[in-house]
Design a protein around this motif. Sequence first.
Motif, PDB file in Angstrom:
ATOM      1  N   THR A  18       1.758  -4.926   3.239  1.00 24.18           N
ATOM      2  CA  THR A  18       0.510  -5.073   3.993  1.00 24.18           C
ATOM      3  C   THR A  18       0.534  -6.314   4.881  1.00 24.18           C
ATOM      4  O   THR A  18      -0.280  -6.424   5.806  1.00 24.18           O
ATOM      5  CB  THR A  18      -0.690  -5.177   3.029  1.00 24.18           C
ATOM      6  N   THR A  73       6.069   9.879  -1.249  1.00 21.56           N
ATOM      7  CA  THR A  73       5.285   8.647  -1.190  1.00 21.56           C
ATOM      8  C   THR A  73       6.208   7.436  -1.299  1.00 21.56           C
ATOM      9  O   THR A  73       7.257   7.494  -1.948  1.00 21.56           O
ATOM     10  CB  THR A  73       4.254   8.595  -2.329  1.00 21.56           C
ATOM     11  N   HIS A 115      12.263   0.817   2.224  1.00 25.40           N
ATOM     12  CA  HIS A 115      10.973   0.851   1.541  1.00 25.40           C
ATOM     13  C   HIS A 115      11.030   0.213   0.155  1.00 25.40           C
ATOM     14  O   HIS A 115      10.138   0.437  -0.668  1.00 25.40           O
ATOM     15  CB  HIS A 115      10.496   2.303   1.418  1.00 25.40           C
ATOM     16  N   THR A 158       0.856  -1.180   0.000  1.00 24.48           N
ATOM     17  CA  THR A 158       0.000   0.000   0.000  1.00 24.48           C
ATOM     18  C   THR A 158       0.892   1.230   0.000  1.00 24.48           C
ATOM     19  O   THR A 158       2.081   1.147   0.345  1.00 24.48           O
ATOM     20  CB  THR A 158      -0.921   0.015   1.240  1.00 24.48           C
ATOM     21  N   THR A 159       0.345   2.365  -0.389  1.00 26.48           N
ATOM     22  CA  THR A 159       1.130   3.593  -0.498  1.00 26.48           C
ATOM     23  C   THR A 159       0.933   4.476   0.727  1.00 26.48           C
ATOM     24  O   THR A 159      -0.198   4.684   1.182  1.00 26.48           O
ATOM     25  CB  THR A 159       0.727   4.372  -1.761  1.00 26.48           C
ATOM     26  N   GLU A 160       2.037   4.991   1.233  1.00 27.39           N
ATOM     27  CA  GLU A 160       1.987   5.925   2.353  1.00 27.39           C
ATOM     28  C   GLU A 160       2.778   7.175   1.995  1.00 27.39           C
ATOM     29  O   GLU A 160       3.631   7.143   1.105  1.00 27.39           O
ATOM     30  CB  GLU A 160       2.545   5.279   3.625  1.00 27.39           C
ATOM     31  N   THR A 161       2.520   8.247   2.716  1.00 22.12           N
ATOM     32  CA  THR A 161       3.195   9.528   2.470  1.00 22.12           C
ATOM     33  C   THR A 161       3.830  10.008   3.761  1.00 22.12           C
ATOM     34  O   THR A 161       3.184   9.990   4.825  1.00 22.12           O
ATOM     35  CB  THR A 161       2.187  10.586   1.969  1.00 22.12           C
ATOM     36  N   ASP A 162       5.089  10.454   3.664  1.00 17.23           N
ATOM     37  CA  ASP A 162       5.764  10.924   4.869  1.00 17.23           C
ATOM     38  C   ASP A 162       5.480  12.407   5.100  1.00 17.23           C
ATOM     39  O   ASP A 162       4.738  13.054   4.342  1.00 17.23           O
ATOM     40  CB  ASP A 162       7.274  10.659   4.798  1.00 17.23           C
TER      41      ASP A 162
END
Length: 470
Positions: free
Chosen positions: A154, A149, A212, A140-144
Amino acid sequence: MKRTPKAAFFIVFVVIAALVYTSFFGVYQNFGDRRDAVIKGASDIRFGIDIRGGVDATFKPAEGVTGVTDDQIQGVKDVIELRLVADGITDYEVYADTANQSVIVRFPWKSDETNFDPQAALAEIGQTARLAFYYGHETTTETDAEGNTYQVPTGDLVLTGADVDNATVYFDNESGEYAVSLKLLESGKEAFATATKKQYESGGTISIWLDHDMISYPKVNAVIGDGSASISGGFDLESATDLANLINAGALDFDIVVANYGSISPTLGASALDAMVLAGIIAFILIAIFIILTYRLPGVIAVIALAGQVAGSIAAVSGYFSFLNGFTLTLPGIAGIILSVGMGIDANVITAERIREEARLGKTIDGSIATGCKSSFSAIFDGNVTTMLVAVILMGVFGPPSGLFAKILYPFLFMFPAATTGTVYSFGYTLLMGIIFNFIMGVFASRLMLQSVTRFKIFRKPWLIGGVRE
């Protein structure tokens, strides 16, 4: 006495000619703007800092990391050192500065580097980042906080780098492909056994992450309870080595970042290298003329063998052979090649002299060659083996502690601290490879060609091997 077939000369000559051409010029395939090396040539050789310059960088634990011990800093040094050697980078300097909790690294540019960007070059030795294994390979994509991104797994965590012992590359004879062997510590065996059982029953995967980046997600084909796993699936030597190196580089329990970096100027320069190459070509031509005029037919054969020896030495450095990584060529490394070629000339001269002595005693052509080769072998063997032992010792003493020769010599060297000096290691390597090819070309190939070519009537004249002209 069994006579050597006439065709042997042409077969050996064609093999040597093909080696000379491909080792110097390589074989390449073009795909649009991309040019891939099928067989690496001299242009693919990575030259040392002294010839081409390189990168200077300082690695430190990431901000906020506390409690880092001197042993852990030494571990960072070892990881970086292993990555350099695994990539064939032997002209390097790695220092563990425990007082400042940092590791200083210097290594040369890649052979195809044109922009000379230190930051981009640092990516080659891999991130000394955090390694982790997760169930499945879904993300899944996350943003700091800065808006960047990145992908995150998961699935649940299976292992971390602290549970990994090492990863090595091997060739699977059954599949005919390269694979990676993964060894776990006791701390990770039970969790890995549970994960592989679950994923095997469901036909799932276990993904391998470095920070990542998901670097691999092999399908689980068996339940693994002993902590020894194999990762396979279409790897070539380079991709398998890259994966093993990334796993090894991530087997740390804290993050490492680049504190600062810069470029190093060469002490010699490319123009001086071009002059050395030209001088080498001229020297080879002069030596060839001298040997041919002095020893006639054995001299011609010796020149062919010497060309094969030089080509073999270049091939051993460039990455020509799939089972040998490319090797950094430094000034001491060039000296190693020159010294081994000198020994190759010596081996051919000794043999030619013995053959000429036998011919002048009135022996037949076949008898002169057989006796001359036999009587000269012990002197050549003794000189080459003693030099080979010196080369092995140099590689053991000045190479990485995990290297083959360091392990062989451990009973004699265990009381001394590691003294990794890439330039000396490079000298030992090129000297060793040169001696090996001296045996192949100067001892066996040259004698086979001489015994074969003298089967032809036109060459069955005593004066051609040093006898008296009739």
